[in-house]
Design a protein around this motif. Structure first.
Motif, PDB file in Angstrom:
ATOM      1  N   ALA A 110       8.357  -5.744  -6.485  1.00 11.14           N
ATOM      2  CA  ALA A 110       8.651  -7.269  -7.051  1.00 11.14           C
ATOM      3  C   ALA A 110       9.125  -8.233  -5.944  1.00 11.14           C
ATOM      4  O   ALA A 110       8.630  -9.178  -5.886  1.00 11.14           O
ATOM      5  CB  ALA A 110       9.885  -6.731  -8.158  1.00 11.14           C
ATOM      6  N   LEU A 111      10.059  -7.906  -4.903  1.00 11.19           N
ATOM      7  CA  LEU A 111      10.519  -8.959  -4.042  1.00 11.19           C
ATOM      8  C   LEU A 111       9.596  -9.428  -3.267  1.00 11.19           C
ATOM      9  O   LEU A 111       9.488 -10.483  -3.109  1.00 11.19           O
ATOM     10  CB  LEU A 111      11.936  -8.213  -3.558  1.00 11.19           C
ATOM     11  CG  LEU A 111      12.442  -9.349  -2.484  1.00 11.19           C
ATOM     12  CD1 LEU A 111      12.894 -10.410  -3.020  1.00 11.19           C
ATOM     13  CD2 LEU A 111      13.537  -8.460  -1.485  1.00 11.19           C
ATOM     14  N   LEU A 112       8.670  -8.493  -2.762  1.00 11.37           N
ATOM     15  CA  LEU A 112       7.628  -8.757  -1.701  1.00 11.37           C
ATOM     16  C   LEU A 112       6.541  -9.517  -2.504  1.00 11.37           C
ATOM     17  O   LEU A 112       6.107 -10.563  -1.762  1.00 11.37           O
ATOM     18  CB  LEU A 112       6.881  -7.586  -1.254  1.00 11.37           C
ATOM     19  CG  LEU A 112       5.956  -6.619  -1.852  1.00 11.37           C
ATOM     20  CD1 LEU A 112       4.227  -7.304  -1.797  1.00 11.37           C
ATOM     21  CD2 LEU A 112       5.902  -5.273  -1.396  1.00 11.37           C
ATOM     22  N   TYR A 122       0.670  -1.413  -0.093  1.00 10.72           N
ATOM     23  CA  TYR A 122       0.027   0.117  -0.202  1.00 10.72           C
ATOM     24  C   TYR A 122       0.721   1.305  -0.115  1.00 10.72           C
ATOM     25  O   TYR A 122       0.855   2.023  -0.837  1.00 10.72           O
ATOM     26  CB  TYR A 122      -0.682  -0.166   1.384  1.00 10.72           C
ATOM     27  CG  TYR A 122      -2.167  -0.836   1.036  1.00 10.72           C
ATOM     28  CD1 TYR A 122      -3.504  -0.276   1.261  1.00 10.72           C
ATOM     29  CD2 TYR A 122      -1.990  -2.288   0.810  1.00 10.72           C
ATOM     30  CE1 TYR A 122      -4.459  -1.115   0.960  1.00 10.72           C
ATOM     31  CE2 TYR A 122      -3.150  -2.965   0.863  1.00 10.72           C
ATOM     32  CZ  TYR A 122      -4.323  -2.666   0.841  1.00 10.72           C
ATOM     33  OH  TYR A 122      -5.416  -3.229   0.557  1.00 10.72           O
ATOM     34  N   PRO A 123       1.818   1.426   1.013  1.00 10.81           N
ATOM     35  CA  PRO A 123       2.540   2.637   0.897  1.00 10.81           C
ATOM     36  C   PRO A 123       3.637   2.688  -0.110  1.00 10.81           C
ATOM     37  O   PRO A 123       3.999   3.562  -0.722  1.00 10.81           O
ATOM     38  CB  PRO A 123       3.273   2.830   2.259  1.00 10.81           C
ATOM     39  CG  PRO A 123       3.256   1.204   2.851  1.00 10.81           C
ATOM     40  CD  PRO A 123       1.875   0.640   2.236  1.00 10.81           C
ATOM     41  N   GLY A 124       3.907   1.327  -0.339  1.00 16.01           N
ATOM     42  CA  GLY A 124       5.259   1.131  -1.528  1.00 16.01           C
ATOM     43  C   GLY A 124       4.559   1.683  -2.654  1.00 16.01           C
ATOM     44  O   GLY A 124       5.496   2.429  -3.695  1.00 16.01           O
ATOM     45  N   VAL A 125       3.439   1.180  -3.263  1.00 12.64           N
ATOM     46  CA  VAL A 125       2.875   1.464  -4.409  1.00 12.64           C
ATOM     47  C   VAL A 125       2.452   3.180  -4.530  1.00 12.64           C
ATOM     48  O   VAL A 125       2.986   3.666  -5.559  1.00 12.64           O
ATOM     49  CB  VAL A 125       1.346   0.681  -4.676  1.00 12.64           C
ATOM     50  CG1 VAL A 125       0.710   1.528  -5.848  1.00 12.64           C
ATOM     51  CG2 VAL A 125       1.751  -0.787  -4.922  1.00 12.64           C
ATOM     52  N   LYS A 126       2.173   3.739  -3.410  1.00 12.20           N
ATOM     53  CA  LYS A 126       1.728   5.000  -3.244  1.00 12.20           C
ATOM     54  C   LYS A 126       3.373   5.789  -3.624  1.00 12.20           C
ATOM     55  O   LYS A 126       3.221   6.963  -4.129  1.00 12.20           O
ATOM     56  CB  LYS A 126       1.151   5.629  -2.085  1.00 12.20           C
ATOM     57  CG  LYS A 126      -0.404   5.152  -1.743  1.00 12.20           C
ATOM     58  CD  LYS A 126      -0.745   5.562  -0.576  1.00 12.20           C
ATOM     59  CE  LYS A 126      -2.368   5.218  -0.475  1.00 12.20           C
ATOM     60  NZ  LYS A 126      -2.772   5.629   0.844  1.00 12.20           N
ATOM     61  N   SER A 127       4.209   5.519  -2.769  1.00 14.19           N
ATOM     62  CA  SER A 127       5.520   6.101  -2.964  1.00 14.19           C
ATOM     63  C   SER A 127       6.082   5.843  -4.449  1.00 14.19           C
ATOM     64  O   SER A 127       6.710   6.774  -5.098  1.00 14.19           O
ATOM     65  CB  SER A 127       6.541   5.449  -2.099  1.00 14.19           C
ATOM     66  OG  SER A 127       6.211   5.730  -0.785  1.00 14.19           O
ATOM     67  N   GLY A 128       5.874   4.773  -4.882  1.00 19.18           N
ATOM     68  CA  GLY A 128       6.150   4.387  -6.351  1.00 19.18           C
ATOM     69  C   GLY A 128       5.437   5.289  -7.546  1.00 19.18           C
ATOM     70  O   GLY A 128       6.304   5.968  -8.261  1.00 19.18           O
ATOM     71  N   THR A 183      13.684   3.190  -8.701  1.00 21.99           N
ATOM     72  CA  THR A 183      13.918   1.668  -9.169  1.00 21.99           C
ATOM     73  C   THR A 183      13.976   0.740  -7.864  1.00 21.99           C
ATOM     74  O   THR A 183      13.411  -0.351  -7.981  1.00 21.99           O
ATOM     75  CB  THR A 183      15.372   1.641  -9.822  1.00 21.99           C
ATOM     76  OG1 THR A 183      15.394   2.569 -10.873  1.00 21.99           O
ATOM     77  CG2 THR A 183      15.817   0.203 -10.252  1.00 21.99           C
ATOM     78  N   MET A 184      14.428   1.231  -6.749  1.00 29.17           N
ATOM     79  CA  MET A 184      14.660   0.494  -5.435  1.00 29.17           C
ATOM     80  C   MET A 184      13.205   0.103  -4.993  1.00 29.17           C
ATOM     81  O   MET A 184      12.938  -0.936  -4.568  1.00 29.17           O
ATOM     82  CB  MET A 184      15.412   1.340  -4.368  1.00 29.17           C
ATOM     83  CG  MET A 184      16.743   1.558  -4.578  1.00 29.17           C
ATOM     84  SD  MET A 184      17.644  -0.180  -4.839  1.00 29.17           S
ATOM     85  CE  MET A 184      17.562  -0.724  -3.156  1.00 29.17           C
ATOM     86  N   ILE A 185      12.381   1.071  -5.219  1.00 31.62           N
ATOM     87  CA  ILE A 185      10.930   0.673  -4.721  1.00 31.62           C
ATOM     88  C   ILE A 185      10.264  -0.188  -5.672  1.00 31.62           C
ATOM     89  O   ILE A 185       9.601  -1.114  -5.122  1.00 31.62           O
ATOM     90  CB  ILE A 185       9.991   2.171  -4.857  1.00 31.62           C
ATOM     91  CG1 ILE A 185      10.254   3.089  -3.755  1.00 31.62           C
ATOM     92  CG2 ILE A 185       8.530   2.170  -5.084  1.00 31.62           C
ATOM     93  CD1 ILE A 185       9.458   2.612  -2.373  1.00 31.62           C
ATOM     94  N   LEU A 186      10.572   0.013  -6.938  1.00 36.92           N
ATOM     95  CA  LEU A 186      10.010  -1.095  -7.983  1.00 36.92           C
ATOM     96  C   LEU A 186      10.448  -2.651  -7.558  1.00 36.92           C
ATOM     97  O   LEU A 186       9.782  -3.414  -7.262  1.00 36.92           O
ATOM     98  CB  LEU A 186      10.220  -0.531  -9.497  1.00 36.92           C
ATOM     99  CG  LEU A 186       9.810  -1.533 -10.365  1.00 36.92           C
ATOM    100  CD1 LEU A 186       8.351  -1.810 -10.305  1.00 36.92           C
ATOM    101  CD2 LEU A 186      10.168  -1.203 -11.754  1.00 36.92           C
ATOM    102  N   LEU A 187      11.965  -2.493  -7.302  1.00 38.43           N
ATOM    103  CA  LEU A 187      12.390  -3.893  -6.926  1.00 38.43           C
ATOM    104  C   LEU A 187      11.812  -4.223  -5.664  1.00 38.43           C
ATOM    105  O   LEU A 187      11.944  -5.424  -5.475  1.00 38.43           O
ATOM    106  CB  LEU A 187      14.035  -3.778  -6.878  1.00 38.43           C
ATOM    107  CG  LEU A 187      14.844  -3.435  -8.314  1.00 38.43           C
ATOM    108  CD1 LEU A 187      16.037  -3.264  -7.982  1.00 38.43           C
ATOM    109  CD2 LEU A 187      14.466  -4.485  -8.871  1.00 38.43           C
ATOM    110  N   PHE A 246       2.857  -0.071 -14.632  1.00 38.70           N
ATOM    111  CA  PHE A 246       3.804  -0.182 -13.282  1.00 38.70           C
ATOM    112  C   PHE A 246       3.515  -1.520 -12.789  1.00 38.70           C
ATOM    113  O   PHE A 246       4.608  -1.890 -12.273  1.00 38.70           O
ATOM    114  CB  PHE A 246       3.150   0.955 -12.498  1.00 38.70           C
ATOM    115  CG  PHE A 246       4.158   1.112 -11.029  1.00 38.70           C
ATOM    116  CD1 PHE A 246       5.556   1.354 -11.156  1.00 38.70           C
ATOM    117  CD2 PHE A 246       3.261   0.685  -9.965  1.00 38.70           C
ATOM    118  CE1 PHE A 246       6.379   1.333  -9.777  1.00 38.70           C
ATOM    119  CE2 PHE A 246       4.256   0.788  -8.817  1.00 38.70           C
ATOM    120  CZ  PHE A 246       5.498   1.076  -8.592  1.00 38.70           C
ATOM    121  N   ALA A 247       2.198  -1.735 -12.551  1.00 40.87           N
ATOM    122  CA  ALA A 247       2.171  -3.109 -11.857  1.00 40.87           C
ATOM    123  C   ALA A 247       2.779  -4.429 -12.825  1.00 40.87           C
ATOM    124  O   ALA A 247       3.184  -5.387 -12.242  1.00 40.87           O
ATOM    125  CB  ALA A 247       0.533  -3.517 -11.812  1.00 40.87           C
ATOM    126  N   GLY A 248       2.634  -4.217 -14.122  1.00 43.27           N
ATOM    127  CA  GLY A 248       3.211  -5.092 -15.141  1.00 43.27           C
ATOM    128  C   GLY A 248       4.827  -5.215 -14.917  1.00 43.27           C
ATOM    129  O   GLY A 248       5.140  -6.307 -14.699  1.00 43.27           O
TER     130      GLY A 248
END
Length: 306
Positions: free
Chosen positions: A237-239, A28-34, A230-234, A51-53
């Motif tokens: 993806a990792l979670l 939730y906060p990760g996507v908002k930050s992204g 990029t770090m947020i995206l990674l 972005f989700a893709g």
């Protein structure tokens, strides 16, 4: 201890399922930050799909790297298996998130979170008809009701008292919840004959690729790649890679109802983590009450399990 004993041990099930849901809650906060870092405008649905893709495609690659490192052949799927994982990827990832993002663009975040929690009800009901040993009883009904009340409490707002139902908003989010529930049960079935890691990896990769194609085709471009974005995206993806892999393993060895009840933790942990990392003001008392109700609901449902 082998995988089956480990993943059916009650304490381990609670721990692993809770970790999965807390990880999903942190999205939730990760996507908002992204969105902020990639400069994705509010309600820009196709950029959100792209972005989700990227997130899920990268997650799929992360999962598939694991068997490669251990020297396993990840291309051992039969034609039938390929068709099955493509179907799973389209439903669990592509279609679910198309409905979810379109729905979220046409309703409030609060109502979206509550409607999305209906996935637990769908899972319990579907399991009732598909598995002879997973019937709905009074304990499961009470546990699900308490969990849903907990989700309602943490999302409560005076706006909820003015009830209105929007097909493109609330209806689409409920459809996304149903798709997630049905596809989760389908993944449980596939895991009986296909390695869980391959099921998870390919469904994330395939579903993610289709989301990228749909988003990009409709000019939903992702730009502004910086170190923080990029770090947020990674991380997202990792979670996804960790949570989906562990969740599929839990479903393989346990009853659907005993695992799906943990889904109520997702909006609770999402709200709490958002308040911590995004500074969103959420009453502590409301958080505590919601979490207690969800925990009681989980306990009631799982007290009926072996």
């Amino acid at each position: 201890m082998d995988n089956k004993k480990l993943l059916t041990n009650r304490k381990m099930v609670v721990l692993i399922a809770s970790i999965c849901c807390i990880l999903w809650g942190s999205a939730y906060p990760g996507v908002k930050s992204g969105y902020a870092l990639f400069k994705i405008a509010q309600n820009d649905v196709f950029s959100e799909l792209s972005f989700a893709g990227y997130r899920f495609a990268i997650a799929g690659i992360m999962v598939l790297i694991i068997p490669l490192i251990h020297g396993k052949n990840i291309f051992s799927l039969t034609k039938k298996n390929i068709g099955q994982v493509v179907m799973l990827g389209l439903t669990m990832t592509t279609f679910q998130y198309i409905f979810f993002y379109i729905g979220l663009a046409n309703t409030t975040g609060i109502k979206g979170s509550i409607m999305n929690a209906t996935s637990t009800f769908f899972s319990v009901i579907l399991a009732h008809f598909l598995y002879a040993d997973d019937k709905v009883d009074a304990k499961k009904a009470i546990g699900c009701l308490l969990g849903f009340i907990g989700v309602f409490i943490i999302n409560f707002s005076s706006k909820l008292l003015n009830f209105n139902f929007n097909i493109l908003g609330d209806g689409f989010i409920i459809m996304a919840a149903f798709i997630f529930s049905a596809s989760s049960i389908y993944s449980k079935k596939l895991s009986e004959t296909i390695d869980v890691i391959l099921v998870t990896g390919y469904q994330l990769l395939i579903g993610g690729i289709f989301l990228i194609i749909i988003g990009t085709f409709n000019k939903g471009y992702i730009t502004n790649f910086t170190l923080p974005s990029t770090m947020i995206l990674l991380y997202l993806a990792l979670l996804s890679a960790v949570a989906f892999s562990l969740w599929t393993l839990l479903l393989k060895y346990n009853k659907v109802s005993s695992i799906s009840i943990f889904n109520f933790i997702i909006p609770i942990s999402g709200a709490i983590l958002s308040s911590i990392f995004l500074g969103e003001r959420i009453l502590d008392l409301k958080n505590a009450a919601a979490l207690i109700l969800v925990c009681i609901g989980i306990y009631i449902v799982n007290s009926n399990s072996k």
